[in-house]
Write a protein that holds these residues in place. Sequence first.
Motif, PDB file in Angstrom:
ATOM      1  N   VAL A  22      52.019  59.592   9.347  1.00 34.97           N
ATOM      2  CA  VAL A  22      52.296  58.212   9.738  1.00 34.97           C
ATOM      3  C   VAL A  22      51.464  57.929  10.978  1.00 34.97           C
ATOM      4  CG1 VAL A  22      54.048  56.538  10.430  1.00 34.97           C
ATOM      5  CG2 VAL A  22      54.649  58.399   8.866  1.00 34.97           C
ATOM      6  N   LEU A  23      50.579  56.932  10.895  1.00 38.43           N
ATOM      7  CA  LEU A  23      49.603  56.690  11.946  1.00 38.43           C
ATOM      8  C   LEU A  23      49.978  55.504  12.824  1.00 38.43           C
ATOM      9  CD1 LEU A  23      46.363  57.131   9.808  1.00 38.43           C
ATOM     10  CD2 LEU A  23      47.349  58.792  11.407  1.00 38.43           C
ATOM     11  N   ALA A  24      49.545  55.556  14.080  1.00 38.67           N
ATOM     12  CA  ALA A  24      49.691  54.442  15.022  1.00 38.67           C
ATOM     13  C   ALA A  24      48.501  54.449  15.954  1.00 38.67           C
ATOM     14  CB  ALA A  24      50.991  54.565  15.818  1.00 38.67           C
ATOM     15  N   ARG A  25      48.104  53.263  16.400  1.00 37.55           N
ATOM     16  CA  ARG A  25      47.030  53.191  17.381  1.00 37.55           C
ATOM     17  C   ARG A  25      47.501  53.761  18.721  1.00 37.55           C
ATOM     18  NH1 ARG A  25      42.381  50.128  16.695  1.00 37.55           N
ATOM     19  NH2 ARG A  25      42.252  48.927  14.751  1.00 37.55           N
ATOM     20  N   PHE A  36      52.066  56.165  20.717  1.00 38.09           N
ATOM     21  CA  PHE A  36      53.492  56.114  20.455  1.00 38.09           C
ATOM     22  C   PHE A  36      53.696  55.729  19.005  1.00 38.09           C
ATOM     23  CE2 PHE A  36      57.570  53.948  20.285  1.00 38.09           C
ATOM     24  CZ  PHE A  36      58.385  54.882  20.889  1.00 38.09           C
ATOM     25  N   VAL A  37      54.333  56.609  18.248  1.00 39.80           N
ATOM     26  CA  VAL A  37      54.641  56.319  16.845  1.00 39.80           C
ATOM     27  C   VAL A  37      56.121  55.999  16.784  1.00 39.80           C
ATOM     28  CG1 VAL A  37      54.668  57.180  14.499  1.00 39.80           C
ATOM     29  CG2 VAL A  37      52.865  57.886  16.048  1.00 39.80           C
ATOM     30  N   LYS A  38      56.441  54.779  16.508  1.00 40.08           N
ATOM     31  CA  LYS A  38      57.821  54.331  16.558  1.00 40.08           C
ATOM     32  C   LYS A  38      58.563  54.693  15.278  1.00 40.08           C
ATOM     33  CE  LYS A  38      60.629  50.262  17.610  1.00 40.08           C
ATOM     34  NZ  LYS A  38      60.601  48.808  17.888  1.00 40.08           N
ATOM     35  N   GLY A  39      59.490  55.613  15.445  1.00 38.37           N
ATOM     36  CA  GLY A  39      60.372  55.904  14.334  1.00 38.37           C
ATOM     37  C   GLY A  39      59.795  56.792  13.272  1.00 38.37           C
ATOM     38  N   GLY A  40      58.664  56.471  12.720  1.00 39.62           N
ATOM     39  CA  GLY A  40      58.105  57.245  11.619  1.00 39.62           C
ATOM     40  C   GLY A  40      58.746  56.829  10.311  1.00 39.62           C
ATOM     41  N   GLU A  41      60.038  57.041  10.172  1.00 36.36           N
ATOM     42  CA  GLU A  41      60.755  56.661   8.958  1.00 36.36           C
ATOM     43  C   GLU A  41      61.982  55.832   9.341  1.00 36.36           C
ATOM     44  OE1 GLU A  41      60.927  58.744   5.649  1.00 36.36           O
ATOM     45  OE2 GLU A  41      59.272  60.096   6.022  1.00 36.36           O
ATOM     46  N   PRO A  42      62.320  54.811   8.580  1.00 34.83           N
ATOM     47  CA  PRO A  42      63.530  54.039   8.874  1.00 34.83           C
ATOM     48  C   PRO A  42      64.765  54.907   8.676  1.00 34.83           C
ATOM     49  CG  PRO A  42      62.626  53.418   6.742  1.00 34.83           C
ATOM     50  CD  PRO A  42      61.621  54.327   7.387  1.00 34.83           C
ATOM     51  N   GLU A  43      65.837  54.527   9.326  1.00 35.42           N
ATOM     52  CA  GLU A  43      67.057  55.319   9.236  1.00 35.42           C
ATOM     53  C   GLU A  43      67.573  55.389   7.805  1.00 35.42           C
ATOM     54  OE1 GLU A  43      69.905  53.890  11.991  1.00 35.42           O
ATOM     55  OE2 GLU A  43      68.692  54.318  13.762  1.00 35.42           O
ATOM     56  N   THR A  44      67.489  54.304   7.093  1.00 33.93           N
ATOM     57  CA  THR A  44      67.956  54.294   5.707  1.00 33.93           C
ATOM     58  C   THR A  44      66.963  53.538   4.840  1.00 33.93           C
ATOM     59  OG1 THR A  44      69.232  52.264   6.046  1.00 33.93           O
ATOM     60  CG2 THR A  44      70.376  54.347   6.414  1.00 33.93           C
ATOM     61  N   TRP A  45      66.840  53.958   3.619  1.00 35.15           N
ATOM     62  CA  TRP A  45      66.049  53.244   2.628  1.00 35.15           C
ATOM     63  C   TRP A  45      66.525  53.716   1.258  1.00 35.15           C
ATOM     64  CZ3 TRP A  45      63.285  56.152  -0.811  1.00 35.15           C
ATOM     65  CH2 TRP A  45      63.020  57.486  -0.451  1.00 35.15           C
ATOM     66  N   SER A  46      66.243  52.922   0.269  1.00 35.90           N
ATOM     67  CA  SER A  46      66.636  53.290  -1.088  1.00 35.90           C
ATOM     68  C   SER A  46      65.526  52.905  -2.049  1.00 35.90           C
ATOM     69  CB  SER A  46      67.940  52.584  -1.496  1.00 35.90           C
ATOM     70  OG  SER A  46      67.714  51.204  -1.714  1.00 35.90           O
ATOM     71  N   MET A  47      65.565  53.489  -3.231  1.00 36.42           N
ATOM     72  CA  MET A  47      64.538  53.221  -4.231  1.00 36.42           C
ATOM     73  C   MET A  47      64.553  51.766  -4.701  1.00 36.42           C
ATOM     74  SD  MET A  47      62.839  55.990  -4.642  1.00 36.42           S
ATOM     75  CE  MET A  47      62.000  55.761  -6.215  1.00 36.42           C
ATOM     76  N   SER A  97      34.059  56.692  21.988  1.00 36.00           N
ATOM     77  CA  SER A  97      32.899  57.226  21.283  1.00 36.00           C
ATOM     78  C   SER A  97      32.571  56.477  20.004  1.00 36.00           C
ATOM     79  CB  SER A  97      33.140  58.697  20.937  1.00 36.00           C
ATOM     80  OG  SER A  97      34.172  58.812  19.980  1.00 36.00           O
ATOM     81  N   GLY A  98      33.509  55.718  19.474  1.00 33.25           N
ATOM     82  CA  GLY A  98      33.321  55.078  18.180  1.00 33.25           C
ATOM     83  C   GLY A  98      34.059  55.783  17.061  1.00 33.25           C
ATOM     84  N   ALA A  99      34.585  56.969  17.342  1.00 34.04           N
ATOM     85  CA  ALA A  99      35.417  57.662  16.363  1.00 34.04           C
ATOM     86  C   ALA A  99      36.789  57.004  16.304  1.00 34.04           C
ATOM     87  CB  ALA A  99      35.561  59.138  16.733  1.00 34.04           C
ATOM     88  N   ALA A 100      37.440  57.114  15.160  1.00 33.84           N
ATOM     89  CA  ALA A 100      38.812  56.625  15.019  1.00 33.84           C
ATOM     90  C   ALA A 100      39.741  57.714  15.543  1.00 33.84           C
ATOM     91  CB  ALA A 100      39.119  56.314  13.562  1.00 33.84           C
ATOM     92  N   ILE A 101      40.505  57.395  16.575  1.00 29.76           N
ATOM     93  CA  ILE A 101      41.438  58.355  17.177  1.00 29.76           C
ATOM     94  C   ILE A 101      42.813  57.717  17.143  1.00 29.76           C
ATOM     95  CG2 ILE A 101      41.960  59.787  19.170  1.00 29.76           C
ATOM     96  CD1 ILE A 101      39.063  59.415  20.068  1.00 29.76           C
ATOM     97  N   LEU A 102      43.730  58.334  16.423  1.00 26.09           N
ATOM     98  CA  LEU A 102      45.048  57.758  16.176  1.00 26.09           C
ATOM     99  C   LEU A 102      46.152  58.760  16.473  1.00 26.09           C
ATOM    100  CD1 LEU A 102      43.930  56.298  12.779  1.00 26.09           C
ATOM    101  CD2 LEU A 102      44.749  54.852  14.648  1.00 26.09           C
ATOM    102  N   ALA A 103      47.294  58.236  16.870  1.00 27.69           N
ATOM    103  CA  ALA A 103      48.482  59.072  16.997  1.00 27.69           C
ATOM    104  C   ALA A 103      49.126  59.206  15.626  1.00 27.69           C
ATOM    105  CB  ALA A 103      49.465  58.437  17.982  1.00 27.69           C
ATOM    106  N   GLY A 104      49.843  60.285  15.397  1.00 24.05           N
ATOM    107  CA  GLY A 104      50.453  60.484  14.087  1.00 24.05           C
ATOM    108  C   GLY A 104      51.703  61.343  14.130  1.00 24.05           C
ATOM    109  N   GLY A 123      54.563  68.029  13.162  1.00 27.16           N
ATOM    110  CA  GLY A 123      55.209  67.094  14.071  1.00 27.16           C
ATOM    111  C   GLY A 123      54.221  66.072  14.605  1.00 27.16           C
ATOM    112  N   SER A 124      54.235  65.860  15.922  1.00 28.64           N
ATOM    113  CA  SER A 124      53.337  64.880  16.551  1.00 28.64           C
ATOM    114  C   SER A 124      51.913  65.414  16.591  1.00 28.64           C
ATOM    115  CB  SER A 124      53.810  64.567  17.971  1.00 28.64           C
ATOM    116  OG  SER A 124      55.092  63.975  17.951  1.00 28.64           O
ATOM    117  N   VAL A 125      50.964  64.566  16.204  1.00 29.83           N
ATOM    118  CA  VAL A 125      49.565  64.983  16.138  1.00 29.83           C
ATOM    119  C   VAL A 125      48.669  63.866  16.661  1.00 29.83           C
ATOM    120  CG1 VAL A 125      49.920  66.522  14.171  1.00 29.83           C
ATOM    121  CG2 VAL A 125      49.301  64.126  13.767  1.00 29.83           C
TER     122      VAL A 125
END
Length: 620
Positions: A85-88, A24-35, A109-116, A122-124
């Motif tokens: 954007v990665l998540a466990r 589960f990747v929560k949000g990915g990007e915040p609703e608002t952000w600025s420089m 297996s010892g490999a790194a497997i992540l949601a993204g 899109g979702s990977v």
Amino acid sequence: TMRGPRARPPFFLAALVLLATLGFVKGGEPETWSMDDVGLGTWETCDTCDMCLLTDVPVGTTPPKPAPGADGKTHCTRCLGCNVVLARLDGLVNSSTLTVEVKASVGRSGAAILAGETKDWGSVIVKAYCGVPGGYKQFGFGVSETPDTCKDTLNTHQCVAKSGTIGFGRCNYDFLSALDQIAVDANLTRVVGRSKTTKLRSFLPVKILVPDAEMSDDPEVAKLQKFDDGSGGVKLADVSAQMFKRSFGVPLVELYSGGARLTPTVWGVTKKINHDSVFAAGFWDFMVGETDRHGENVLLDDSLVPSGGQAVIRLIDNDGALKIGPTDAVSSFLVPGTKWWRVLRNTRYGHERMCCVKAGLRLPSTSGTSGPQNSLPTVERLLRNKTHSLNDSSLTNKQSEEIAKSQPDPGAADKADACGVLGDAEPLGPESLFDPRCHVHGKFVGTKTPSAKTTQWLREVVENSTAQVMGRYPGLIDPKRVHALKRRAGNYLTGGYEYALLREFARTKMLDCVEDDVDSQESSKESSDLYDTTLLSPFRWRLNEPCCSLAAVGTCNAVRVKDIHDKEMGKILESETEREIFPNNRQSDEYEKLHATPVEIASPRNSFSEETSVLGNEVV
């Protein structure tokens, strides 16, 4: 390149799954952000970061960079310019309908497997076998760190034909990309899914994210949330990985649990299965020689059911394809007669069913040394009896029980049964209903293929030279893999699926139990010499008739359900239409001819010969 050929139930599973297998990747990007946000930086300017952003720095804008800390490192709270954007993975889903939580493997297996999450795909799911910094561990349950270096970084390294090997990156990724191209050419991406090799521009996730407070109270989820290997926020630079388009669905082994969770509601969803997807999945596993297709890496995706569509099969984790060792056999519960098909066909799940050994197998003695067990001439005689059938009426229940009781090894009864010795009165596992023959008209595949494009691909594989096929799929590494692909394709076009499957049996030695038992022992050193391949049984591959109903039909036992006394389930079982996975699918003449007598092929004791031929049901 290769030349062309000449001439609605109230319950929907997908709604409960945390993005397949399962993260589960929560949000990915915040609703608002600025420089001007405090802590905002970029992938280039930050050494560590709490949250990646897929947005690039606006053109003409100076990249933001927070001031470095006392250690001289720049830590950012958010970072622009990531490509994923990665998540466990959390591997947990609660389901009120199934009454128990659905769990899925998060990688052992010892490999790194992540949601993204990505812009283009899109979702990977992201899988890295090596090159991951920071001491990353998939989880802390006996799994080693993912190696921070890859042994095959240099192009001068000669890859070998063995995929899914921890510590090797390029070799694994080239092979998986070759499989992706095969799936595209064979028109099977609807069940296999796409993948590609990608250089990651990201940061390792800081912690597991869960969607709601209720799930965070789950002790298993809490255990995963507490796990911290110290790699969170570490920058991924020059790290290659295989990126898979995310497949949605529930792992079949968890959905059914050997039948313990097969309720009328779950059966209602199962009945909506798209038959072509099952056939296509089974076709893929046979053609690429999949050796490890169990119920954890087959998903049932019902995301289209709410809108009136069908549930479909999704295949994940194809590392076990195209193995070419002397005892590497096709093993998929979607391919009849093979090892995993035998295992999941029965409800007594265990590694004993995956092996077929005679009574002379050696196990550790109480003194810590290995020694031969007592021989069992009755079982051995039956194992050598070529006319003995899985449903042989000459063997009474009492005789079967006596044979089982005489075994010194607690798992010997299962092993003997897997060899077709004891007969079997237990219910079938629901996975047996995913036999591809149940999902084609007439229950006989013959020369049918999933599509005209698939048939064209088979012809191209056969008609092009080994060098040309290797040129199309360079990641296959070894010409022997191409030979295996060409052999299966040629047999399929010549005599059809059943013929090709029997030809495959005729050249495949049965596995010994070393690999499976090493996994079950605390020390591989103690298990390194448990079995001697000379003690293997004269195994006979059996092509049983397909079992396509919840009820007992012909030689097929009934399928196990959660509560056979449930009134609604009782109505289903009483209706021939309701209890069949493919209603009104009658047996064809070809089917009747093939199964007029038991179909068996003897496994070769020694190395196979390409000249081995199949005559009727026997090998000469």
